[in-house]
Design an enzyme around this catalytic site. Structure first.
Site, PDB file in Angstrom:
ATOM      1  N   HIS A 118      37.001  35.270  44.093  1.00 47.55           N
ATOM      2  CA  HIS A 118      36.806  35.511  45.387  1.00 47.55           C
ATOM      3  C   HIS A 118      36.256  36.890  45.579  1.00 47.55           C
ATOM      4  O   HIS A 118      36.441  37.845  44.908  1.00 47.55           O
ATOM      5  CB  HIS A 118      38.305  35.673  46.100  1.00 47.55           C
ATOM      6  CG  HIS A 118      39.214  34.487  45.918  1.00 47.55           C
ATOM      7  ND1 HIS A 118      40.064  33.984  45.030  1.00 47.55           N
ATOM      8  CD2 HIS A 118      38.931  33.220  46.518  1.00 47.55           C
ATOM      9  CE1 HIS A 118      40.481  33.122  44.908  1.00 47.55           C
ATOM     10  NE2 HIS A 118      39.803  32.479  45.775  1.00 47.55           N
ATOM     11  N   ASP A 142      41.019  33.611  38.357  1.00 45.71           N
ATOM     12  CA  ASP A 142      40.992  32.478  38.999  1.00 45.71           C
ATOM     13  C   ASP A 142      39.698  31.603  38.916  1.00 45.71           C
ATOM     14  O   ASP A 142      39.398  30.884  39.693  1.00 45.71           O
ATOM     15  CB  ASP A 142      41.432  32.661  40.481  1.00 45.71           C
ATOM     16  CG  ASP A 142      40.898  33.902  41.110  1.00 45.71           C
ATOM     17  OD1 ASP A 142      39.839  34.540  40.373  1.00 45.71           O
ATOM     18  OD2 ASP A 142      41.283  34.559  42.071  1.00 45.71           O
ATOM     19  N   HIS A 177      41.295  42.594  47.738  1.00 47.85           N
ATOM     20  CA  HIS A 177      41.126  42.208  49.199  1.00 47.85           C
ATOM     21  C   HIS A 177      41.299  43.194  50.185  1.00 47.85           C
ATOM     22  O   HIS A 177      41.068  42.980  51.637  1.00 47.85           O
ATOM     23  CB  HIS A 177      41.732  40.737  49.594  1.00 47.85           C
ATOM     24  CG  HIS A 177      41.094  39.734  48.921  1.00 47.85           C
ATOM     25  ND1 HIS A 177      39.836  39.349  48.747  1.00 47.85           N
ATOM     26  CD2 HIS A 177      41.483  38.848  47.996  1.00 47.85           C
ATOM     27  CE1 HIS A 177      39.679  38.414  47.766  1.00 47.85           C
ATOM     28  NE2 HIS A 177      40.514  37.923  47.428  1.00 47.85           N
ATOM     29  N   ASP A 209      36.727  38.187  40.032  1.00 48.61           N
ATOM     30  CA  ASP A 209      37.594  37.432  40.630  1.00 48.61           C
ATOM     31  C   ASP A 209      36.895  36.220  41.033  1.00 48.61           C
ATOM     32  O   ASP A 209      35.529  36.534  41.526  1.00 48.61           O
ATOM     33  CB  ASP A 209      38.290  38.175  41.688  1.00 48.61           C
ATOM     34  CG  ASP A 209      39.609  37.116  42.160  1.00 48.61           C
ATOM     35  OD1 ASP A 209      40.603  37.616  41.775  1.00 48.61           O
ATOM     36  OD2 ASP A 209      39.374  36.689  43.182  1.00 48.61           O
TER      37      ASP A 209
END
Ligand SMILES: [Zn+2]
Length: 581
Positions: free
Chosen positions: A431, A518, A395, A429
């Site tokens: 995200h 995740d 990120h 991921d």
């Protein structure tokens, strides 16, 4: 301490250097060899057709990358045999650890190629053929070494007929059947001997001599000499362990625990690494490698100088145990950062839950070093490597941190690898991998692909839409595949196939996987349902791209299944990469 690795070609500086050093050993240990024979080594690796054998080079290196020994193996895929052209150590002694490890590595390779046996020459230990007692003693020591590892001379043939009459020390042809319960019939033995003599010695052996030697192979099946030096079983099995260079190189952030945020249910915790490691340690798939330190310039190649300076300084100024959470953000007047360093955090951060603390810089810097260590191994010929690091990085954008991430380790590694060829990044991921997208948005030499929860419902909310495709020369080189809150495994797998198809069309030199776990069922930050077996299938699909692949750990927070899922993914990756070899 040494490690054995396979050198595929001379395409990188590290490989060129290794080949140079192997050639230096050849010059010292085999003074009779012509310059031309030594010089052709890189050509042999590159051009199997010309030499009518596939050449495979293994080097044993010490931690400072000095080549301590090497083995050059020829593979004949039609007649199914291998010929060991050279095996030598820098000191010339085979009995020490390096010679034995190299020879065992060669045996493993030969067996994995489904060859019937390994052949090579060795000087004789009989007084009739080797007159000088001192030389004979050395020859005997070599034959004893090979006998211990399972190889003995072929008997009842004219192979050791000198080319010049009366010449001393004509070699035996030695054979290692690799502990297999097989016998070699006469016709196969003859075909193999003919191939060796014509291809390896065609320029010195006249055709008549070759015919004579081939026809002297009369035993059916071919016979090996009775053991002379080693008592007991004559069959020495090949180790069942996975060869070191076929394992997944594993670099773990050894300083991750200094970054421990103990507040507000912070799920990005040190126990994540332990949970994964304890699962990986139970397998033989991994080879631990210590991290090296790299220059901070590598970080500055993808992150804004001002941001790096700020992050370093603000961390160094914090008291131990003190956390700073960004809480004001520059919607207006973004070009005028506040004077107070702690307040300024909002100027560089995208959310309110990624704190700064005294050790964040050090831990993030070390995560980058670990990832670069694996990237360097990949450049040197390692096929699979895994950087088990935290804090995560995907990120972190060029000039901002957030989502538990500070430096984008994946992006730093991609930038490094892009110096050697095109790179594809696959972010799996839950995200969106907004960091890599931001950093490489205008480039076409680094393809960024991300499969993630769709931004309307999932962090980081403001990026990850399908319409974000790159810009300028990078247009078409960013691909987002957002999936709904409830995406079942079929839907997920379809997305993965689409992503892999794009990567295949891109034909990169290297692949980096930003591995977030995740996406698992019950993960506190995701909404999907992937199980251990799903991760294994995903790993296999990615591995079957057969690209040199670097996996970097990103998210994944349910520590009861984190390790199991990581192990399944990496086992799948390994299986996919090596299954049909
Ligand atoms: Zn995540």
């Amino acid at each position: 301490m040494f490690r054995i690795r396979r050198v595929y070609d001379d395409a990188t500086p590290a490989n060129k250097e290794a080949i140079d050093q192997a050639q230096a050993i050849l010059r010292t240990q085999f003074p009779g060899l012509s310059r031309r024979d030594i010089a052709k080594l890189p050509q042999q690796l590159r051009n199997p057709l010309k030499y009518r054998f596939r050449s495979i080079l293994f080097v044993a290196e010490d931690p400072r990358e000095r080549v301590k020994g090497f083995a050059l193996l020829f593979h004949e895929p039609v007649l199914h045999f291998c010929y060991l052209d050279y095996i030598s150590t820098a000191g010339g002694r085979m009995g020490r650890g390096i010679g034995g490890a190299l020879y065992e590595r060669v045996r493993e390779e030969v067996l994995s190629l489904n060859a019937v046996g390994l052949f090579f020459e060795c000087l004789p230990d009989s007084p009739k053929l080797s007159r000088d007692p001192l030389v004979r003693k050395q020859n005997a020591a070599r034959l004893r070494f090979y006998e211990r590892h399972g190889a003995r001379p072929i008997v009842n043939t004219a192979y050791e007929t000198p080319l010049r009459e009366g010449a001393d020390n004509p070699p035996y042809l030695v054979c290692d059947l690799l502990g297999q319960d097989i016998e070699l019939d006469r016709d196969s033995a003859r075909a193999i001997v003919r191939a060796i003599l014509e291809r390896k010695y065609g320029n010195v052996c006249p055709p008549g001599y070759i015919d004579m030697v081939v026809e002297s192979f009369k035993d059916d099946p071919m016979q090996l000499r009775k053991p002379r030096y080693v008592r007991g079983s004559t069959r020495v099995p090949v180790r069942t362990l996975i060869p070191v260079d076929r394992r997944i190189a594993l670099v773990v952030n050894d300083r991750h625990a200094i970054h421990h945020v103990e507040e507000r249910g912070y799920v990005e915790s040190p126990v994540r690494i332990d949970a994964i490691l304890s699962e990986l340690d139970a397998t033989e798939l991994f080879e631990r490698v210590q991290p090296h330190r790299f220059s901070e310039k590598r970080i500055r190649a993808v992150h804004d100088d001002e941001y790096v300076d700020y992050f370093k300084k603000v961390c160094a100024n914090l008291e131990p145990g003190q956390s700073v959470y960004p809480y004001v953000f520059p919607i207006r007047n973004g070009a005028r950062p506040p004077k107070d360093l702690a307040i300024r955090a909002g100027y560089y951060c995208i959310d309110t839950f990624t704190p700064l603390n005294r050790n964040a810089y050090l831990a993030a810097r070390r995560a980058v070093d670990c990832t670069l260590t694996t990237a360097k191994l990949i450049v040197e010929g390692q096929r699979l490597a895994y950087a088990l690091v935290r804090p995560p990085g995907h990120h972190a954008e060029r000039r901002s941190f957030g989502g538990f991430c500070y430096f984008n380790s994946v992006a730093v590694a991609a930038e490094y690898l892009s110096g050697y060829g095109e790179v594809a990044i696959l972010d799996i991921d839950y995200h969106h991998g907004n960091g890599q997208q931001d950093i490489f948005y205008e480039r076409r030499d680094v393809l960024t692909v991300s499969i993630h929860g769709q931004p309307r419902i999932a962090y980081p909310y403001f990026s990850g839409f399908k319409s974000e495709k790159g810009s300028g020369t990078g247009k078409g080189y960013n691909m987002n595949i957002p999936l709904p809150e409830r995406a079942d495994i079929e839907r997920y797998r379809q997305a993965l196939r689409t992503a892999l198809g794009r990567i295949q069309r891109f034909e990169p030199e290297f692949l980096i996987v930003a591995l977030g776990l995740d996406t698992a069922r019950e993960d506190p930050t995701g909404s999907w349902d992937l199980l251990a077996r799903d991760f294994e299938v995903n790993g296999r699909m990615i591995g079957s791209l057969r690209l040199p692949t670097l996996v970097v750990q990103e998210g994944g927070y349910d520590t009861t299944v984190l390790g199991i899922n990581a192990r399944h993914f990496l086992t799948g990756l390994w299986t996919g990469a090596y299954s049909q070899d």
